[in-house]
Design an enzyme around this catalytic site. Structure first.
Site, mmCIF file in Angstrom:
data_model
loop_
_atom_site.group_PDB
_atom_site.id
_atom_site.type_symbol
_atom_site.label_atom_id
_atom_site.label_comp_id
_atom_site.label_asym_id
_atom_site.label_seq_id
_atom_site.Cartn_x
_atom_site.Cartn_y
_atom_site.Cartn_z
ATOM 1 N N ASP A 70 0.865 -1.183 0.000
ATOM 2 C CA ASP A 70 0.000 0.000 0.000
ATOM 3 C C ASP A 70 0.898 1.228 0.000
ATOM 4 O OD1 ASP A 70 -2.239 1.821 0.475
ATOM 5 O OD2 ASP A 70 -3.360 0.051 1.102
ATOM 6 N N HIS B 44 2.371 1.858 -3.163
ATOM 7 C CA HIS B 44 1.474 2.797 -3.826
ATOM 8 C C HIS B 44 2.006 4.218 -3.808
ATOM 9 C CE1 HIS B 44 -2.297 0.003 -3.268
ATOM 10 N NE2 HIS B 44 -1.295 -0.579 -3.890
#
Length: 396
Positions: free
Chosen positions: A220, A243
């Site tokens: 993430d 991310h």
């Protein structure tokens, strides 16, 4: 023979100077002395708490020592306030439970209401996320149960977290809430690219936070900065996979909890889903993100290298006509260079209700070598300027 104070003064001054140069080592509270067993089987939580209570309660401060070895500990909160500075030195490895009955709490290791905390030692936090990730159904279940953050820091002030390695967290690796004047350095974070919600460092409602000289490989956001955070500085951090570096999501709640004074510099991203991203919900509550600088960033095969997304909607149904009420202004992207894995390397999609203001693109050099043609930029509802080299050609 009588010795006058004048004759003793040089000696007293030299002793005081030596103490000042070499402050006394705080009393050490070894978890082994409290019954901890480094055998990966015995639950050593009570032993760790016993060492903490004594170190925290000692006048002038203390040190909890976790020697070499692997210790199984359950969810635990080390709470203050303490009676002085406190060190938590991890030389060995702390191992989380793989028992599903112990998964559904919001923390594994917590520090709460502690001032002048120092966590370090070069040890490992072994989260055993692989045993829990399939329980993460938050993408489809609005009533999903929480999985534990590896290390949660709540109301921690004037503190240092350094030389710690977090492996395979069940949820975020580090979560900072309502912290002030906290420095993190030499942090190593690792989890698979497809591990869900494993943010590296998650920051909310915190001020004067510095993160430097660290490596984050996760599933993430490498670093996420949320509402109420001010004066955050990130320097020399490697991100990827993951991310990217994210500010937001903003505007979902926390009315008037603004994000200001963010600097991310001298850092690299490699193979991430996004690069430098500011994201806000649409529709949203009114809020503000301002005075943000991304400086001297190297990208290698990064999707959406520069991305302001005021239509953030991670899962359907999405209302594409809805507009964000979060004002984004005074944002500079400077010396961002490398390669983009997406044809649109600069994407600035702002709100019609509150267009972005003061967006600056300075010396941007992002190449795209994919099959879709030349690299492009895209801007909507934005007021700003571009300076120096612009690849892709600027849309400001």
């Amino acid at each position: 023979m009588t010795v006058s104070f004048i004759h003793l003064l040089p000696l007293l001054l030299s002793v005081a100077a030596a103490v000042f140069r070499h402050p006394p080592t705080p009393a050490t509270f070894n978890v082994l002395s409290y019954g901890a067993l480094p055998n990966r089987i015995t639950d050593s939580t009570k032993a760790f708490l016993g060492a903490w209570y004594d170190a925290c309660g000692r006048e002038g401060g203390g040190r909890v020592l976790v020697p070499q070895g692997t210790y199984m500990i359950d969810s635990v909160v080390f709470a203050g306030p303490c009676k002085g500075p406190i060190d938590f030195i991890i030389k060995g490895s702390l191992e989380a439970s793989s028992n599903p009955k112990k998964f559904f709490v919001d923390h594994w290791i917590g520090f709460r209401y502690v001032d002048r905390l120092r966590v370090g030692g070069g040890g490992f936090l072994l989260g055993h996320g692989g045993a829990a990730w399939h329980y993460n159904d938050c993408a489809t279940n609005s009533r999903c149960r929480p999985l534990p953050v590896t290390m949660r820091l709540d109301f921690v002030t004037n503190s240092i977290i350094s030389h710690i390695r977090s492996i395979n967290s069940k949820n975020s690796h580090f979560n900072l809430f309502a912290c002030h004047n906290l420095n993190m350095s030499n942090i190593q974070i690792s989890a698979p690219e497809d591990s869900p919600n494993t943010d590296g460092i998650h920051i909310g409602s915190s001020t004067k936070i510095k993160i430097r000289d660290s490596s984050i490989r996760t599933g993430d956001d490498c670093i996420s900065i949320l509402s109420g955070s001010h004066d955050i500085e990130v320097t020399r951090v490697h991100c990827g996979p993951g991310h990217g570096f994210s500010i937001g999501s903003l505007g979902g709640s926390h009315f008037k909890e603004f994000v200001t004074g963010i600097v991310i510099r001298n850092s690299t991203l490699h193979g991430t889903q996004n690069g430098l991203r500011i994201k806000t919900w649409a529709p949203s509550m009114p809020s503000l993100a301002s005075d943000i600088i991304f400086d001297d960033i190297i990208m290698v095969d990064v999707n959406n290298p520069i991305f302001i997304d005021q239509q953030y909607c991670p899962r359907p149904p999405c209302n594409l006509k809805a507009q964000s009420k979060v004002q984004i202004k005074n944002v500079t992207f400077r010396k961002v260079r490398g390669t983009s894995s997406s044809k649109v390397a600069v994407k600035i999609q702002c709100s019609k209700h509150v267009p972005c203001q003061g967006i600056n693109l300075v010396n941007i050099n992002l190449a795209y070598r994919g099959p879709e043609g030349r690299v492009e930029s895209s801007c909507f509802n934005v007021q700003g300027k571009s300076y120096g080299l612009q690849l892709p050609s600027g849309c400001l």
